[in-house]
Write a protein that holds these residues in place. Structure first.
Motif, PDB file in Angstrom:
ATOM      1  N   MET A 207       0.823  -1.205   0.000  1.00 26.73           N
ATOM      2  CA  MET A 207       0.000   0.000   0.000  1.00 26.73           C
ATOM      3  C   MET A 207       0.862   1.263   0.000  1.00 26.73           C
ATOM      4  SD  MET A 207      -3.174  -1.064   0.247  1.00 26.73           S
ATOM      5  CE  MET A 207      -4.225  -2.407   0.789  1.00 26.73           C
ATOM      6  N   VAL A 208       0.447   2.243  -0.795  1.00 26.86           N
ATOM      7  CA  VAL A 208       1.041   3.584  -0.738  1.00 26.86           C
ATOM      8  C   VAL A 208      -0.102   4.567  -0.529  1.00 26.86           C
ATOM      9  CG1 VAL A 208       2.336   5.365  -1.965  1.00 26.86           C
ATOM     10  CG2 VAL A 208       2.954   2.951  -2.251  1.00 26.86           C
ATOM     11  N   PHE A 209      -0.026   5.337   0.555  1.00 24.77           N
ATOM     12  CA  PHE A 209      -1.081   6.299   0.861  1.00 24.77           C
ATOM     13  C   PHE A 209      -0.489   7.692   1.025  1.00 24.77           C
ATOM     14  CE2 PHE A 209      -3.014   2.440   3.018  1.00 24.77           C
ATOM     15  CZ  PHE A 209      -3.928   2.215   2.006  1.00 24.77           C
ATOM     16  N   GLU A 210      -1.085   8.645   0.342  1.00 23.95           N
ATOM     17  CA  GLU A 210      -0.731  10.046   0.569  1.00 23.95           C
ATOM     18  C   GLU A 210      -1.547  10.555   1.741  1.00 23.95           C
ATOM     19  OE1 GLU A 210      -1.026  12.563  -2.815  1.00 23.95           O
ATOM     20  OE2 GLU A 210       0.031  11.169  -4.141  1.00 23.95           O
ATOM     21  N   CYS A 211      -0.903  11.194   2.699  1.00 25.31           N
ATOM     22  CA  CYS A 211      -1.647  11.716   3.847  1.00 25.31           C
ATOM     23  C   CYS A 211      -0.873  12.857   4.498  1.00 25.31           C
ATOM     24  CB  CYS A 211      -1.942  10.621   4.864  1.00 25.31           C
ATOM     25  SG  CYS A 211      -0.498   9.754   5.485  1.00 25.31           S
ATOM     26  N   GLU A 212      -1.595  13.833   4.973  1.00 28.23           N
ATOM     27  CA  GLU A 212      -0.987  14.969   5.678  1.00 28.23           C
ATOM     28  C   GLU A 212      -0.651  14.581   7.117  1.00 28.23           C
ATOM     29  OE1 GLU A 212      -0.162  17.905   4.595  1.00 28.23           O
ATOM     30  OE2 GLU A 212      -1.117  18.020   2.624  1.00 28.23           O
ATOM     31  N   ASP A 213      -1.579  13.852   7.749  1.00 30.56           N
ATOM     32  CA  ASP A 213      -1.435  13.500   9.162  1.00 30.56           C
ATOM     33  C   ASP A 213      -1.127  11.998   9.288  1.00 30.56           C
ATOM     34  OD1 ASP A 213      -1.634  13.046  11.860  1.00 30.56           O
ATOM     35  OD2 ASP A 213      -3.442  14.257  12.142  1.00 30.56           O
ATOM     36  N   LYS A 214       0.156  11.684   9.341  1.00 26.58           N
ATOM     37  CA  LYS A 214       0.560  10.273   9.370  1.00 26.58           C
ATOM     38  C   LYS A 214       0.176   9.605  10.680  1.00 26.58           C
ATOM     39  CE  LYS A 214       4.383  10.879   6.128  1.00 26.58           C
ATOM     40  NZ  LYS A 214       5.827  10.739   5.884  1.00 26.58           N
ATOM     41  N   GLN A 220      -5.662   4.884  12.693  1.00 26.22           N
ATOM     42  CA  GLN A 220      -6.709   4.159  11.957  1.00 26.22           C
ATOM     43  C   GLN A 220      -6.257   2.729  11.652  1.00 26.22           C
ATOM     44  OE1 GLN A 220      -7.044   7.064   8.641  1.00 26.22           O
ATOM     45  NE2 GLN A 220      -9.232   7.098   9.101  1.00 26.22           N
ATOM     46  N   MET A 221      -5.022   2.590  11.152  1.00 31.28           N
ATOM     47  CA  MET A 221      -4.512   1.291  10.736  1.00 31.28           C
ATOM     48  C   MET A 221      -4.431   0.314  11.903  1.00 31.28           C
ATOM     49  SD  MET A 221      -1.489   2.689   8.233  1.00 31.28           S
ATOM     50  CE  MET A 221      -0.456   1.288   8.597  1.00 31.28           C
ATOM     51  N   ILE A 301       7.145   5.260   7.420  1.00 28.87           N
ATOM     52  CA  ILE A 301       6.599   6.618   7.443  1.00 28.87           C
ATOM     53  C   ILE A 301       7.610   7.622   6.886  1.00 28.87           C
ATOM     54  CG2 ILE A 301       4.982   6.140   9.304  1.00 28.87           C
ATOM     55  CD1 ILE A 301       6.870   7.575  11.206  1.00 28.87           C
ATOM     56  N   GLN A 302       8.779   7.120   6.521  1.00 33.63           N
ATOM     57  CA  GLN A 302       9.759   7.907   5.765  1.00 33.63           C
ATOM     58  C   GLN A 302      10.240   7.019   4.629  1.00 33.63           C
ATOM     59  OE1 GLN A 302      12.058   8.469   9.273  1.00 33.63           O
ATOM     60  NE2 GLN A 302      11.434  10.582   9.552  1.00 33.63           N
ATOM     61  N   VAL A 328       3.478   2.284   2.825  1.00 33.44           N
ATOM     62  CA  VAL A 328       4.309   3.492   2.798  1.00 33.44           C
ATOM     63  C   VAL A 328       3.369   4.688   2.913  1.00 33.44           C
ATOM     64  CG1 VAL A 328       6.010   4.860   1.544  1.00 33.44           C
ATOM     65  CG2 VAL A 328       5.998   2.374   1.291  1.00 33.44           C
ATOM     66  N   LEU A 329       3.590   5.533   3.938  1.00 32.66           N
ATOM     67  CA  LEU A 329       2.810   6.753   4.099  1.00 32.66           C
ATOM     68  C   LEU A 329       3.630   7.920   3.564  1.00 32.66           C
ATOM     69  CD1 LEU A 329       1.289   6.297   7.683  1.00 32.66           C
ATOM     70  CD2 LEU A 329       0.324   5.649   5.457  1.00 32.66           C
TER      71      LEU A 329
END
Length: 630
Positions: A207-214, A220-221, A301-302, A328-329
């Motif tokens: 999974m690759v997710f774009e998000c402002e608030d990791k 959630q995960m 997260i990086q 990957v966030l």
């Protein structure tokens, strides 16, 4: 002769091999050179440990990873299998004694780093052993196109000539076709049997997710999937920070990085392994030799440095075959941050020379000297004194380490300096009154004859080995003796140690290795570009992307990655999204995050739709930063 399955049942308590372990073992037992490409979690160590146990003699294992060597040796010893590793700053006499033990002590495994093979006398001593197999672990390091090339691995082909009748097995978890061919060539393997296990992990959803608030996405995960999890970060500070943030949200979390003391590392790791802690936040120092089968989620997260490392780290999820997630966030600042961290921090020849010269000055090593000397080393003091950027300087030191110029230890080490304060006859009297302490005290006296006359630095590992006690018990004894006025004791921690493997030669040293630096820098740029392509690509299956990176052809999408899910999901138009938001707001005021969650939208789609509604004056923000109908 025992059969492979008998050995597997006896020591590993398994009833059958995983494919292609049995075929690899058969090849080795037939005396053939063998190449095994088996992704993380495939059970590579069994492929050389089982045939080595069946045959008389000892297996030589060449590995670049001290932590992995220690882990494998400990696991073998727990099974009552005699194994040892030549790790740490051992003297010539200490190495010689250990090799004598191998020769006459019925040992089955000897682990060493490739750098040890650069010493001709060690190779000569190895030739005296009854070697039944040579295993080269992390074999991608032998290739100049591999992600951790170490020139010392090239010396193994010399060993191949010396042990021409002994089969060699090369093992790696990640290698492209080009690297595979280079490994066979550089190791001079003779018509090797080649075994490749597919890189496909059908139970892992990439999974690759774009998000402002990791942090919110992590919440959630881990709420939705409460199983054991690993979060990989790039530095020690992030380990502590993210762990603390997760704890504040009610999750059990701990951390692991190279700067922790051994006891703290072990305690944190055991808490996670035993299931008392859900989330392990770690740098890439964590994971080697860790086989926890029920990891549900591995999250970065990086951004990782390359696909090879990412695949290995992500592959620690779902080893029990259950569905798991490799996530990957990504936030907008991650790409420039990765370029800054990985590319701007690559040392060039000029910077490498500066670091090398200043290091010699810092440790007061004269030209033509320094070989096999051990120095306590405070990396932060070094960078501060010469105003070096920390990451770039560390990369330079790591390069010098991989080239075999020096060995840089980032493990916590304790320097112990002591002196007996009472006469030797009183020490003898003390041991007669305290027979439980006798072995340790005698080991110190036998190895450090001048310890009555002056303060002496003692090798903790040597004494614990000789006395057959733990480091904790030895330190407890020394502190007790100090309290009784028997010895003077100084124990101080250092954040690292450096062993110089060759004499200081300034220009000659740097000129000899700089060609590899340029080549590796080019490779690192290419590898990071592949990572950036992986996270940005919205038109291909993530699992297929990884397989094709490793030259494995496939025509089928996985069906469970972030791309496959988004492809199969009905996409709302901006107008449909705005309409759905208006319907929600008829019930009550909501934050953008709540709207995103309830409608299952991406952050980007949510923000775009909300902006349309704000611009058309259909909604407004209230005092609680929630959206309401106007």
């Amino acid at each position: 002769m025992q059969q492979p399955l008998d050995i597997l049942k006896k020591y590993w308590n398994h009833d059958k091999f995983r494919s292609p372990q049995d075929e690899i073992i058969k090849s080795v037992l037939e005396g053939k050179d063998t190449f095994a490409l088996m992704p993380t979690g495939g059970g590579k160590s069994v492929c050389f440990q089982v045939p080595a146990l069946i045959q008389p003699g000892i297996c030589l294992v060449v590995s670049p990873l001290i932590a992995l060597m220690k882990d494998q040796v400990q696991n073998l010893q727990k099974k009552d299998i005699k194994a040892m590793a030549l790790t740490g700053s051992l003297s010539v006499d200490e190495i010689s004694n250990l090799l004598d033990n191998c020769r006459f002590g019925n040992y089955k495994f000897l682990y060493l780093s490739p750098e040890r093979l650069e010493a001709d006398w060690i190779v000569e001593r190895i030739k005296e052993l009854d070697i039944n197999l040579v295993a080269i672990d992390e074999a991608h390091c032998v290739s100049q196109w591999g992600h951790d090339f170490r020139p010392a691995y090239l010396k193994i082909s010399k060993l191949k000539k010396e042990l021409s009748n002994v089969p060699f097995i090369a093992l790696t978890a990640s290698a492209t076709k080009r690297v595979q061919e280079d490994i066979v060539k550089q190791l001079a393997l003779k018509e090797p049997q080649v075994f490749k296990k597919s890189f496909a992990r059908e139970n892992i959803a990439y999974m690759v997710f774009e998000c402002e608030d990791k942090l919110h996405r992590l919440q959630q995960m881990f709420t939705k999937n409460p199983g054991p999890a690993i979060i990989y970060v790039r530095n020690r500070r992030a380990c502590h920070e993210v762990s603390r943030q997760l704890q504040s949200l009610g999750f059990t979390a701990t951390y692991y990085h190279g700067g922790l003391k051994g006891k703290e590392k072990e305690a944190n790791m055991q808490g996670w392994l035993k299931g008392n802690i859900q989330v392990m936040v770690a740098t890439n120092a964590f994971g080697m030799g860790i086989d926890k089968p029920d990891v549900k989620t591995v999250t970065h997260i990086q951004l990782p440095e390359n696909i090879e490392s990412y695949y290995q780290e992500a592959g620690r999820a779902g080893r029990n075959g259950q569905k798991s997630f490799a996530v990957v966030l990504v936030s907008p600042g991650d790409v420039p941050a990765a370029k800054s961290q990985f590319l701007d921090a690559l040392p060039d020849k000029v910077f490498l020379k500066q670091v090398y010269l200043k290091l010699n000055a810092f440790l007061q090593i004269a030209y033509g000297e320094g070989m096999e000397e051990v120095f306590s080393f405070n990396f932060n003091d070094f960078c501060h004194k010469y105003n070096f950027p920390a990451v770039k300087a560390y990369n330079a030191l790591q390069f010098l380490d991989r080239q075999g110029v020096l060995t840089l230890s980032r493990e916590f080490s304790e320097k112990v300096v002591m002196q007996f304060l009472i006469p030797s006859r009183e020490v003898v009297r003390y041991t007669s009154l305290n027979p439980a302490d006798e072995e340790a005290i005698l080991a110190i006296l036998r190895n450090y004859t001048g310890i009555f006359d002056a303060e002496t630095t003692i090798n903790i590992r040597l004494i614990t080995t000789k006395a057959k006690i733990s480091e904790a018990d030895l330190m407890q004894l020394l502190k007790r003796m100090e309290g009784q006025g028997i010895i003077g004791l100084r124990a101080s921690g250092n954040d690292g140690a450096i062993v110089f493997n060759e004499v200081r030669e300034d220009e000659h040293t740097i000129n000899r290795i700089s060609k590899f630096l340029e080549q590796q820098n080019t490779l690192k740029v290419s590898q990071l570009e592949s990572v950036l392509h992986y996270i940005a690509d919205t038109t291909h299956c993530k699992s297929r992307f990884i397989l094709e990176y490793f030259d494995e052809e496939t025509t089928t999408d996985c069906g469970i990655c972030s791309y496959c899910i988004s492809k199969n999901k009905v996409q709302l138009s901006p107008l449909e999204t705005a309409t759905a938001i208006l319907e929600l707001l008829k019930e009550k005021a909501l934050s953008s995050r709540s709207i995103e969650q309830q409608l299952g939208l991406t952050s980007k789609d949510t923000v775009f739709a909300l902006q349309l509604l704000l611009d058309s004056k259909r909604i407004i923000l209230n005092d609680h930063n929630e959206y309401i109908l106007k």
